[in-house]
Design a protein around this motif. Structure first.
Motif, PDB file in Angstrom:
ATOM      1  N   HIS A   1       7.580  -2.410   4.513  1.00 31.81           N
ATOM      2  CA  HIS A   1       8.529  -3.400   4.414  1.00 31.81           C
ATOM      3  C   HIS A   1       9.141  -3.982   5.968  1.00 31.81           C
ATOM      4  O   HIS A   1       9.367  -3.023   6.885  1.00 31.81           O
ATOM      5  CB  HIS A   1       9.844  -2.874   3.637  1.00 31.81           C
TER       6      HIS A   1
ATOM      7  N   TRP B   1       7.234  -3.026  -6.056  1.00 28.36           N
ATOM      8  CA  TRP B   1       7.541  -2.049  -5.124  1.00 28.36           C
ATOM      9  C   TRP B   1       8.975  -2.134  -5.006  1.00 28.36           C
ATOM     10  O   TRP B   1       9.771  -1.556  -3.974  1.00 28.36           O
ATOM     11  CB  TRP B   1       7.012  -2.073  -3.558  1.00 28.36           C
TER      12      TRP B   1
ATOM     13  N   ALA C   1       3.389   0.064   0.477  1.00 29.54           N
ATOM     14  CA  ALA C   1       4.086  -1.076   0.800  1.00 29.54           C
ATOM     15  C   ALA C   1       4.663  -1.022   2.130  1.00 29.54           C
ATOM     16  O   ALA C   1       5.577   0.059   2.414  1.00 29.54           O
ATOM     17  CB  ALA C   1       4.937  -1.254  -0.433  1.00 29.54           C
TER      18      ALA C   1
ATOM     19  N   PHE D   1       1.612  -5.453   1.487  1.00 29.56           N
ATOM     20  CA  PHE D   1       0.895  -4.165   0.501  1.00 29.56           C
ATOM     21  C   PHE D   1      -0.383  -4.156   0.826  1.00 29.56           C
ATOM     22  O   PHE D   1      -1.256  -4.894   1.144  1.00 29.56           O
ATOM     23  CB  PHE D   1       0.912  -4.716  -1.071  1.00 29.56           C
TER      24      PHE D   1
ATOM     25  N   THR E   1       7.662  -7.728   2.031  1.00 28.75           N
ATOM     26  CA  THR E   1       6.551  -6.650   1.711  1.00 28.75           C
ATOM     27  C   THR E   1       5.144  -6.926   2.146  1.00 28.75           C
ATOM     28  O   THR E   1       4.810  -8.056   1.837  1.00 28.75           O
ATOM     29  CB  THR E   1       6.825  -5.933   0.428  1.00 28.75           C
TER      30      THR E   1
END
Length: 307
Positions: free
Chosen positions: A38, A236, A36, A29, A27
């Motif tokens: 991914h 997250w 977030a 951020f 992830t």
């Protein structure tokens, strides 16, 4: 009413999951938008997907940037991954997508839910986008329908329609991991708002209960975190089991009417996201900026005094 359930097709996918079909998730951020992004990949085949990427945007200067997107590109290349998908969970109202820029660097297919056409119709009218703005989802390479299955390398996956925050929200279940966009936040923060055009708190509740019918062990990866009071770090990732037990808005035992009353009242106190206007205009175009005008410059529109 009984909880909405996952479709038979989804159950087939989930049944196929085994301990050796667990994707790797990295992830990235973005603190400026609390988003977030991914990167998920199959360790067996190196097939990868990028979910909900971020392009920097300075509204005061009208400048864009790709620093975070470059980190993602570097990660994909550095780990010898093959990017197959750029997945958008919905038309975001709080950040601009970097998906087209990443696609130029790494390839892959850009995808979103099929109900994007409803969002394009709503906001195409709001921003008076004109006839050159296609409202058929053609800015994307693929439009996922509810229950549509696909593969990420050797890992089975499914797209689930989870409207409420917007009409077109999708969740992507890839192996034991579900990427659920703006439906749920961390258990101590609650749930997403449902007051944007086309949003619906009752639909959001049903979508959430649908997601929470996934196995308790399912890892949930969220699109945002704002740090609940008393928590000092961003987070997250959670699980279905943790959300069912601890989510402050929608834990087990919270009924639909109770949730709708809470969500509607809470939404009435919220201000609009600071990047709403630029984000929607770009993201409804698949992350592309509006077309340049006669002077070669692109512009973001802001409706004035619109009720």
């Amino acid at each position: 009413m009984s909880d909405p359930v996952i479709t038979a097709a989804a159950h087939q996918v989930l049944t196929a999951l085994t301990s050796d079909k667990v994707p790797v998730v990295k992830t990235f951020f973005d603190r400026a938008t609390f988003t977030a992004t991914h990167v998920v990949h199959d360790p067996a085949t190196r097939a990868a997907a990028v979910i909900d990427s971020v392009m920097e945007y300075d509204p005061a200067a009208g400048r864009t940037g790709h620093h975070l997107a470059q980190e993602i590109v570097d990660y994909v290349r550095g780990h010898d991954l093959k990017l197959e998908w750029l997945l958008e969970t919905h038309v975001h109202a709080d950040h601009l997508s970097a998906a087209p820029w990443i696609q130029e660097q790494l390839g892959g297919k850009l995808a979103i839910g099929a109900d994007i056409v409803r969002v394009q119709d709503i906001f195409g009218k709001l921003f008076n986008a004109g006839t050159r703005f296609a409202r058929d989802g053609s800015q994307f390479d693929h439009l996922f329908h509810d229950g549509e299955t696909f593969m990420l390398g050797s890992i089975p996956a499914i797209a689930l329609h989870v409207p409420g925050h917007t009409p077109a929200d999708m969740a992507y279940v890839i192996g034991d991991a579900a990427f659920i966009g703006d439906t749920l936040f961390m258990p101590d923060y609650g749930t997403a708002r449902a007051d944007f055009p086309g949003g619906d708190a009752r639909a959001l509740y049903r979508s959430i209960r649908r997601l929470l019918s996934l196995p308790a062990r399912t890892r949930l990866f969220l699109c945002h975190d704002y740090k609940a009071p008393g928590r000092d770090t961003f987070a997250w990732e959670t699980t279905v089991g943790a959300e069912r037990e601890h989510n402050v808005h929608v834990h087990d035992g919270v009924g639909e009417d109770e949730f709708v009353a809470m969500r509607t009242g809470r939404d009435a106190t919220l201000s609009m996201p600071g990047l709403l206007m630029p984000s929607v205009q770009v993201n409804m175009r698949g992350g592309h900026l509006p077309e340049a005008e006669e002077n070669g410059t692109r512009y973001i529109k802001i409706p004035i005094d619109r009720v």
